[in-house]
Design an enzyme around this catalytic site. Structure first.
Site, mmCIF file in Angstrom:
data_model
loop_
_atom_site.group_PDB
_atom_site.id
_atom_site.type_symbol
_atom_site.label_atom_id
_atom_site.label_comp_id
_atom_site.label_asym_id
_atom_site.label_seq_id
_atom_site.Cartn_x
_atom_site.Cartn_y
_atom_site.Cartn_z
ATOM 1 N N TYR A 135 -27.807 9.695 3.638
ATOM 2 C CA TYR A 135 -27.799 8.279 4.599
ATOM 3 C C TYR A 135 -26.865 8.179 5.811
ATOM 4 C CZ TYR A 135 -23.971 5.958 1.292
ATOM 5 O OH TYR A 135 -22.827 5.894 0.724
ATOM 6 N N ARG A 181 -16.533 4.405 4.804
ATOM 7 C CA ARG A 181 -15.712 3.145 3.883
ATOM 8 C C ARG A 181 -14.695 3.483 5.094
ATOM 9 N NH1 ARG A 181 -14.868 3.406 -1.317
ATOM 10 N NH2 ARG A 181 -16.653 3.754 -2.407
ATOM 11 N N GLU A 208 0.637 -0.544 -0.450
ATOM 12 C CA GLU A 208 -0.223 -0.145 -0.373
ATOM 13 C C GLU A 208 0.749 1.151 0.075
ATOM 14 O OE1 GLU A 208 -2.106 3.054 0.399
ATOM 15 O OE2 GLU A 208 -3.231 1.118 -0.046
ATOM 16 N N GLN A 209 0.575 2.451 -0.784
ATOM 17 C CA GLN A 209 1.731 3.160 -1.061
ATOM 18 C C GLN A 209 1.329 4.206 0.209
ATOM 19 O OE1 GLN A 209 0.560 5.753 -4.464
ATOM 20 N NE2 GLN A 209 -1.672 5.629 -4.239
ATOM 21 N N ASP A 264 -11.955 -1.477 -8.689
ATOM 22 C CA ASP A 264 -11.295 -0.448 -9.579
ATOM 23 C C ASP A 264 -10.659 -0.125 -10.789
ATOM 24 O OD1 ASP A 264 -13.871 0.528 -8.586
ATOM 25 O OD2 ASP A 264 -12.309 1.934 -7.536
#
Length: 397
Positions: free
Chosen positions: A218, A112, A37-38, A296
């Site tokens: 929401y 998230r 992970e960067q 993605d």
């Protein structure tokens, strides 16, 4: 959980939702992996997302539901469509009890960052390498060489590109198709619960539809905040970074003549994030030799079907199953993974694209026909092919 045994060296590039889900499902299948992970920490920018039954059932299988439920909000009231001018209700779909009966799981909304924390709980911390920005992928005869910005190199037998819409790994798999300008931008903000009216705290995903725009809100974070995301014409705005910001004035200008409840939420949210939606056509292939794509990086889609994160989790589950089924031939496993996933995700990409047009109809005959169809429809049943899908069982059917 199967005992971990020596196996292929698996490198996952990207430590977001898709990358950590891949790590979790690979671990369950008995593999080991390294997540590169960067960023210097595993974090997600502030935004909410929907976890429908097709994703929730997979989260349950990797044993993270207790963590997930600490902050996820079940959509009891469900989906609600409102008219932009006065908030009149166009359609309501109550989900409580119905989702469980039809698909065996509830639908939730979640921040998230909270989903990422749940996935982290299923991945050993020693598997995660932070501050590792991949700069190139070199596919050789018997090995894949990864190079990183700090000058380090890593050899891997299998590389999984979970590095998002600007994927570096994608260039090793297929000729990247340049993005097209969509003409739409998104505003987002998280509003503290004490700053919003009671109607916005209901356990509902509310979508306000209007000419050229729509507005969604929401509750998230265990009901302590409300996620707001809105879509409007982009003009000449083309910055796609989720870290970019707009101004309250810009946000207000796009929705100034909408129902005051919309503009009140905009005011309460403070400085919004703002990013352009770039349009990317479905890729014709995801895998080459021992390199593949996930989430993605493989199938970026407009957020109008709320399935981006869910499809990343489905990818991860299927990828782990396919590699386990072809333990001695990983290239065949990656081919099976691509074949199992590409038709479904391409269909969702195309449907998400089409929903942009129906959500943004100007007032008139087409808009009235759309609203009548919303009132008469049952999207929970109509979209059973999405929510009732079991990505792992589909491999054996």
């Amino acid at each position: 959980m199967p005992a971990t045994v020596p196996g292929p060296r698996i490198a996952i590039v990207g430590g977001g939702i898709g990358g950590l889900a891949a790590g979790a499902f690979l671990r369950r299948a008995g593999f080991t992996a390294t997540v590169h992970e960067q960023a210097s920490a595993l974090t997600e920018v502030g935004a909410g997302l929907v976890m429908a039954p097709n994703a929730v059932r997979l989260l349950r299988r990797i044993g993270v539901m207790a963590q997930f439920l600490r902050r996820a909000v079940p959509l009891d009231w469900g989906w609600e469509f409102r008219r932009w001018t006065d908030g009149s209700v166009l359609s309501v779909e109550k989900l409580s009890g119905v989702c469980e009966r039809l698909y065996g799981e509830r639908t939730y909304v979640v921040h998230r960052a909270d989903l990422l924390d749940s996935l982290k709980a299923a991945v050993p911390s020693e598997w995660v390498r932070l501050g590792a920005r991949c700069t190139s992928v070199d596919v050789r005869k018997d090995v894949v060489l990864l190079r990183f910005a700090d000058g380090s190199k890593v050899e891997a037998d299998i590389v999984i590109g979970a590095d998002g819409v600007h994927s570096v790994v994608r260039g090793a798999v297929t000729e990247p198709l340049p993005p097209a300008y969509s003409g739409i931008c998104a505003f987002r903000t998280i509003v503290p619960a004490q700053a919003v009216p009671d109607f916005a705290l209901r356990r509902a995903q509310t979508l306000w539809l209007g000419p050229g725009r729509h507005f969604v809100h929401y509750p998230v974070a265990g009901g302590q905040a409300v996620n707001v995301v809105a879509f409007a014409p982009a003009g000449d705005y083309t910055d796609e970074s989720w870290s970019s910001t707009g101004t309250i004035e810009e946000f207000h200008a796009e929705f100034s003549d909408w129902d005051p409840r919309v503009t009140d939420l905009i005011t309460a949210g403070g400085v919004p994030g703002r990013w352009a939606l770039l349009d990317r056509a479905p890729l014709p292939r995801w895998s080459r030799d021992r390199v593949t794509l996930l989430g993605d990086a493989a199938h970026p889609m407009f957020p109008f079907f709320a399935q981006g994160a869910a499809q990343s989790i489905e990818d991860a589950a299927v990828l782990a199953r396919c590699l386990a089924a072809h333990a001695n031939d990983p290239e065949q496993g990656l081919k099976q993974y691509e074949a199992a996933r590409i038709e479904r995700t391409t269909r969702l990409q195309e449907l998400s694209h089409a929903r942009r047009d129906s959500n943004h109809l100007p007032d008139g005959p087409e808009q009235k026909a759309r609203d009548a169809a919303l009132a008469a429809s049952d999207p929970l049943v109509r979209n059973g092919w999405i929510y009732g899908f079991d990505a792992e069982e589909a491999l054996t059917s």
